[in-house]
Design a protein around this motif. Structure first.
Motif, PDB file in Angstrom:
ATOM      1  N   LYS A  70      31.543  31.848  45.465  1.00 12.08           N
ATOM      2  CA  LYS A  70      31.809  33.217  45.741  1.00 12.08           C
ATOM      3  C   LYS A  70      33.179  33.482  45.817  1.00 12.08           C
ATOM      4  CE  LYS A  70      27.773  34.376  48.402  1.00 12.08           C
ATOM      5  NZ  LYS A  70      27.173  34.901  49.552  1.00 12.08           N
ATOM      6  N   ARG A  71      34.032  32.541  46.254  1.00  8.71           N
ATOM      7  CA  ARG A  71      35.461  32.654  46.169  1.00  8.71           C
ATOM      8  C   ARG A  71      35.987  32.482  45.059  1.00  8.71           C
ATOM      9  NH1 ARG A  71      34.678  29.660  51.001  1.00  8.71           N
ATOM     10  NH2 ARG A  71      35.635  27.736  50.024  1.00  8.71           N
ATOM     11  N   MET A  72      35.395  31.495  44.153  1.00 12.62           N
ATOM     12  CA  MET A  72      35.796  31.225  42.780  1.00 12.62           C
ATOM     13  C   MET A  72      35.802  32.497  41.794  1.00 12.62           C
ATOM     14  SD  MET A  72      35.128  27.260  41.750  1.00 12.62           S
ATOM     15  CE  MET A  72      33.296  27.336  42.415  1.00 12.62           C
ATOM     16  N   VAL A  73      34.869  33.390  42.167  1.00  9.98           N
ATOM     17  CA  VAL A  73      34.591  34.436  41.498  1.00  9.98           C
ATOM     18  C   VAL A  73      35.827  35.325  41.208  1.00  9.98           C
ATOM     19  CG1 VAL A  73      33.312  36.710  41.264  1.00  9.98           C
ATOM     20  CG2 VAL A  73      32.277  34.515  41.690  1.00  9.98           C
ATOM     21  N   GLY A  74      36.720  35.359  42.346  1.00  9.30           N
ATOM     22  CA  GLY A  74      37.874  36.147  42.394  1.00  9.30           C
ATOM     23  C   GLY A  74      39.164  35.493  41.930  1.00  9.30           C
ATOM     24  N   TYR A  75      39.111  34.094  41.744  1.00 12.93           N
ATOM     25  CA  TYR A  75      40.072  33.266  41.217  1.00 12.93           C
ATOM     26  C   TYR A  75      40.829  33.779  39.985  1.00 12.93           C
ATOM     27  CZ  TYR A  75      39.299  29.639  44.779  1.00 12.93           C
ATOM     28  OH  TYR A  75      38.922  28.948  45.884  1.00 12.93           O
TER      29      TYR A  75
END
Length: 260
Positions: A70-75
């Motif tokens: 989920k965090r990677m989606v915004g990377y």
């Protein structure tokens, strides 16, 4: 003190265990950092001849932690590159560990879990274990793990399972080269690993390290370069203290000094 890993050393065997059973040992940036450091440190241990990678709970490793994903989606692109490089470094730390590394596989090894499996030298799996290169189901690709997977199973099998994301069992994993041995029960799994450990410990520790390094270096090299490298490596090991003792022990019909 690692948060998601435990370590123990018994009879020259260093066991590294993933301990996120509630999340099927899925990894995030913390697990990646801890595994990287742990394997680098394990390779330097004088009290360890063999390293075992194991896991607690129902699964060996279910791949990426959903919260991490989920965090990677915004990377940003740059953040994704840094993240992918950290994972690649973890897999390299396992593959390049100077000690022989045995994977103890049970339950599921999915996505990056297949990468962890492929990075190990020898893999012993429970018959009920399942594997999958599942990334394309999520609209991504098994890019970082691909060199390690290709090295183990070759391009033909990697294309099939990378493109279909099918699940396959331990017998198929052994057929295509991802798994070395399949065990019917947990008891047989541990007995097989114990047998392999004793086999490895009977060999020269410096020779094992040199063998791993040479097999890595010669892959993909031109023949002239291979000849130069391999002739130098065998000459170095033959004149080393360990090589001299091993050769003399064979000729004198005695046990070499490294055998405990």
């Amino acid at each position: 003190m690692p948060q998601f890993i435990t370590e123990s050393t018994t009879d020259s065997v260093h066991t590294i265990t993933l301990v996120r059973p509630e999340l099927h040992n899925a990894f995030n940036e913390v697990v990646i950092e801890e595994l990287t450091k742990t394997f680098i440190d394990a390779g330097k241990r004088d009290d360890a001849r063999v390293v075992i990678l194991a896991a607690e709970g129902k699964s060996f490793c279910a791949g990426a932690d959903i919260n991490w994903m989920k965090r990677m989606v915004g990377y940003s692109f740059e953040e994704n590159v840094a993240d992918a490089n950290a994972m690649a470094g973890m897999l390299r730390a396992i593959r390049d560990c100077p000690k022989p590394v045995i994977a103890r596989i049970h339950g599921a090894a999915i996505g990056g879990g297949v990468g962890l499996t492929a990075a190990c030298d020898i893999v012993v799996a429970l018959k009920s274990a399942v594997f999958s290169l599942s990334e394309v189901k999520l609209g991504i690709i098994p890019a970082v793990i691909s060199p390690f997977v290709l090295e183990k199973i070759g391009p033909g099998h990697a294309r099939r399972y990378g493109l279909t994301a099918e699940r396959f069992d331990a017998a198929e994993a052994r057929r295509i080269g991802l798994v070395s041995e399949v065990a019917e029960t947990i008891e047989e799994l541990d007995a097989t690993i114990a047998r392999l450990v004793e086999t490895l410990k009977a060999n020269g520790p410096l020779a094992l390290t040199a063998c791993k390094r040479t097999l890595t270096d010669v892959a993909g090299m031109q023949w002239d370069a291979i000849q130069k490298l391999t002739t130098q490596r065998i000459s170095e090991i033959r004149v080393s203290d360990e090589g001299q003792d091993g050769l003399k022990a064979f000729l004198e019909k005695r046990t070499p000094k490294w055998v405990e």
